[in-house]
Motif scaffolding. Structure first.
Motif, mmCIF file in Angstrom:
data_model
loop_
_atom_site.group_PDB
_atom_site.id
_atom_site.type_symbol
_atom_site.label_atom_id
_atom_site.label_comp_id
_atom_site.label_asym_id
_atom_site.label_seq_id
_atom_site.Cartn_x
_atom_site.Cartn_y
_atom_site.Cartn_z
ATOM 1 N N THR A 107 1.249 -1.241 -0.066
ATOM 2 C CA THR A 107 0.031 -0.258 0.221
ATOM 3 C C THR A 107 0.834 1.666 0.031
ATOM 4 O O THR A 107 1.998 1.197 0.248
ATOM 5 C CB THR A 107 -0.993 0.159 1.253
ATOM 6 O OG1 THR A 107 0.365 0.182 2.404
ATOM 7 C CG2 THR A 107 -1.973 -1.225 1.050
ATOM 8 N N GLU A 108 0.402 2.605 -0.132
ATOM 9 C CA GLU A 108 1.112 3.444 -0.396
ATOM 10 C C GLU A 108 0.030 4.517 0.401
ATOM 11 O O GLU A 108 -1.525 4.759 0.725
ATOM 12 C CB GLU A 108 1.224 4.300 -1.785
ATOM 13 C CG GLU A 108 2.938 4.161 -1.748
ATOM 14 C CD GLU A 108 3.721 4.562 -0.603
ATOM 15 O OE1 GLU A 108 3.044 5.893 0.037
ATOM 16 O OE2 GLU A 108 4.520 3.872 -0.481
ATOM 17 N N PRO A 153 -3.035 8.001 0.213
ATOM 18 C CA PRO A 153 -3.747 8.271 -0.643
ATOM 19 C C PRO A 153 -2.759 9.948 -1.424
ATOM 20 O O PRO A 153 -2.483 10.371 -1.233
ATOM 21 C CB PRO A 153 -5.002 8.787 0.520
ATOM 22 C CG PRO A 153 -4.743 8.397 1.502
ATOM 23 C CD PRO A 153 -3.447 7.652 1.894
ATOM 24 N N HIS A 171 -1.423 8.986 -3.574
ATOM 25 C CA HIS A 171 0.490 8.801 -4.208
ATOM 26 C C HIS A 171 0.765 8.068 -5.380
ATOM 27 O O HIS A 171 -0.087 7.731 -5.677
ATOM 28 C CB HIS A 171 0.611 8.030 -3.104
ATOM 29 C CG HIS A 171 2.547 7.579 -3.138
ATOM 30 N ND1 HIS A 171 3.023 7.022 -4.005
ATOM 31 C CD2 HIS A 171 3.497 8.246 -2.266
ATOM 32 C CE1 HIS A 171 4.315 7.045 -3.614
ATOM 33 N NE2 HIS A 171 4.750 8.164 -3.231
ATOM 34 N N LEU A 175 0.163 4.643 -6.800
ATOM 35 C CA LEU A 175 -1.026 3.741 -6.707
ATOM 36 C C LEU A 175 -1.227 3.474 -8.290
ATOM 37 O O LEU A 175 -1.334 4.533 -8.699
ATOM 38 C CB LEU A 175 -2.119 5.158 -6.067
ATOM 39 C CG LEU A 175 -1.491 5.168 -4.255
ATOM 40 C CD1 LEU A 175 -3.350 5.827 -4.343
ATOM 41 C CD2 LEU A 175 -1.882 3.994 -3.676
ATOM 42 N N ILE A 230 -0.679 -1.556 -6.313
ATOM 43 C CA ILE A 230 -0.334 -0.908 -5.342
ATOM 44 C C ILE A 230 -1.867 0.039 -5.114
ATOM 45 O O ILE A 230 -2.052 0.261 -5.343
ATOM 46 C CB ILE A 230 0.986 0.036 -5.324
ATOM 47 C CG1 ILE A 230 2.194 0.030 -5.428
ATOM 48 C CG2 ILE A 230 1.074 1.339 -4.150
ATOM 49 C CD1 ILE A 230 3.089 0.939 -5.725
ATOM 50 N N THR A 231 -1.748 -0.348 -3.819
ATOM 51 C CA THR A 231 -3.543 0.128 -3.451
ATOM 52 C C THR A 231 -3.083 1.327 -2.182
ATOM 53 O O THR A 231 -2.279 0.928 -1.495
ATOM 54 C CB THR A 231 -4.142 -0.739 -3.385
ATOM 55 O OG1 THR A 231 -4.341 -1.123 -1.813
ATOM 56 C CG2 THR A 231 -4.904 -2.221 -4.195
ATOM 57 N N ASP A 232 -4.360 2.119 -1.650
ATOM 58 C CA ASP A 232 -4.377 2.543 -0.904
ATOM 59 C C ASP A 232 -5.105 2.056 0.343
ATOM 60 O O ASP A 232 -5.470 2.461 1.311
ATOM 61 C CB ASP A 232 -4.255 4.603 -1.228
ATOM 62 C CG ASP A 232 -6.122 4.769 -1.664
ATOM 63 O OD1 ASP A 232 -6.757 3.753 -1.941
ATOM 64 O OD2 ASP A 232 -6.404 5.235 -2.018
ATOM 65 N N ASP A 233 -5.484 0.727 0.413
ATOM 66 C CA ASP A 233 -6.910 0.025 1.193
ATOM 67 C C ASP A 233 -5.577 -0.699 2.064
ATOM 68 O O ASP A 233 -5.625 -2.237 1.681
ATOM 69 C CB ASP A 233 -7.625 -0.385 0.271
ATOM 70 C CG ASP A 233 -8.582 -1.366 0.734
ATOM 71 O OD1 ASP A 233 -8.333 -1.728 1.745
ATOM 72 O OD2 ASP A 233 -9.227 -2.146 0.407
#
Ligand code: NAD
Length: 270
Positions: free
Chosen positions: A32-33, A35, A37, A40, A57-60
Motif C-alpha cells: 500500500t501507499e 492516499p 501517492h 498508486l 499498489i493500493t491505498d487500502d
C-alpha cells in the motif's frame, strides 16, 4: 508466509518488497501507499525495480491486512495507529520499523499487542542490537566519572531527530546506570547552557548527504575515552532484519517483542 508491505514505494518499502521476493518461505501479499501517492495503481515489484508481479499498489490498508499473515510497516508515525487497528481486526502479525511515535501512538501499539504478535524495533540490524547490549553493559560497569554522549548521523531526508536508534541507545545507557532517562537526558545542546551535569546522558543529531546511519556511544572520562561505533553502509541490514522478524513471528503468541527477542538475546533477560 504471506507478507504485506505498507509504504511499499518508500525508500525502505522498496527494499522490503525486494527482500520478500528473494527470501525462501515468503510470498508477497501486496503493498500500500498513502492516499494520493503517485505510485498508486503501479505494480508493487516494478516500483521496487523488479519484474512485474501482478499486484497493484493500493491505498487500502484494510484489504492488505486481510490478505496477509504478517505486514511490515516502515511508513510514518501518524499512520501506524490505523495499521495496528487493522492488525487487531484481521489477526495479522505486525512488524513495525517506523520511528518517531509519541506516547499515545506507543500506547495504541502496546494495546494491540494483547491480541496479536507485534515486533517493534527502532533498528532491525543485528549489529545495532549488539550495540544496545554493549551500551547497557558498559554503562553499568563505568561510573559517573565517565560522561555518556550519543551522537547519530543520517541522510538529509530523515524527518525525525534524534533517530529512534539513538533514543534506544540512550535508554540502554540509562538502564545500565539504573536511572530514569527522561530526567537525565540532555538533548541537542545550544547556547550558553552551563557546564555539563554529572551523570547526564547527551543526545545529538547530525544530518547530511546519503549517510545510511552512524551511531557513536562515547564514554568520556579523565584522560581516556571509550567509543562504541556502528556504521551502516546499506539499508539492506534493516530489510533483512525485518523479514527475519516477520518469519520469526509466525508461531508467536500475542505480545510486544523487539529485535533482541528475534535474535534470541532478549532484553527481558538482561
Ligand atoms: P520514506 O518516506 O521513503 O517512506 C515512507 C513511505 O510511507 C512513503 O512512501 C509514504 O508515501 C508512505 N506512506 C505514508 N502514509 C501512508 C499510508 N497511510 N499508508 C501506506 N503508506 C504510507 O521513509 P523511509 O526512509 O523508508 O523510512 C520510513 C520509516 O522507517 C521512518 O520512520 C524511518 O525512521 C524508519 N526506519 C526504521 C528503520 C528500523 O530499522 N527500524 C530503518 C530505516 C528506517
Amino acid at each position: 508466509m504471506k507478507i504485506g508491505i505498507t509504504g511499499c514505494a518508500g525508500r525502505m518499502g522498496q527494499m522490503l518488497v525486494r527482500e520478500v521476493l528473494i527470501t525462501d518461505g515468503c510470498t508477497l501479499a501486496g503493498g500500500t501507499e498513502g492516499p494520493g501517492h503517485n505510485a498508486l495503481g503501479q505494480d508493487v515489484a516494478q516500483t521496487a525495480g523488479l519484474e512485474a508481479c501482478g499486484l497493484a499498489i493500493t491505498d487500502d490498508g484494510d484489504a492488505l491486512f486481510a490478505a496477509a499473515d504478517v505486514v511490515i510497516d516502515f511508513t510514518i508515525a501518524s499512520v501506524t495507529e490505523s495499521h495496528t487497528r487493522f492488525s487487531k481486526k484481521h489477526s495479522t502479525n505486525l512488524i513495525i520499523g517506523t520511528t518517531g511515535h509519541d506516547g499515545g501512538q506507543l500506547a495504541s501499539i502496546e494495546a494491540a499487542s494483547a491480541f496479536v504478535p507485534i515486533v517493534k524495533a527502532m533498528n532491525f540490524s543485528v549489529g545495532i542490537n549488539v550495540l544496545f547490549a554493549l551500551t547497557k553493559q558498559l554503562a553499568g560497569i563505568l561510573d559517573e566519572n565517565f560522561d555518556i554522549e550519543i551522537v547519530e548521523m543520517h541522510h538529509r531526508y530523515k524527518i525525525d531527530a534524534p533517530s529512534g536508534t539513538a533514543i534506544g541507545l540512550a535508554q540502554a545507557a540509562a538502564d545500565g546506570r539504573g536511572v530514569d532517562l527522561d530526567r537525565f537526558v540532555d538533548r541537542g545542546r545550544d547556547g550558553i547552557i552551563g557546564e555539563r551535569q554529572r551523570g547526564h546522558i547527551g543526545l545529538a543529531a547530525v544530518r547530511g548527504g546519503d549517510v545510511v546511519g552512524e551511531h557513536d556511544v562515547v564514554f568520556a572520562g579523565e584522560s581516556e575515552r571509550i567509543k562504541l561505533s556502528h556504521i551502516a553502509t546499506s539499508r539492506e541490514i534493516f530489510s533483512k532484519g525485518a523479514v527475519l522478524a516477520a518469519l520469526w513471528s509466525k508461531d508467536m503468541t500475542p505480545g510486544l517483542y523487539d529485535m533482541l527477542d528475534v535474535l534470541g538475546f532478549s532484553s527481558r533477560n538482561n
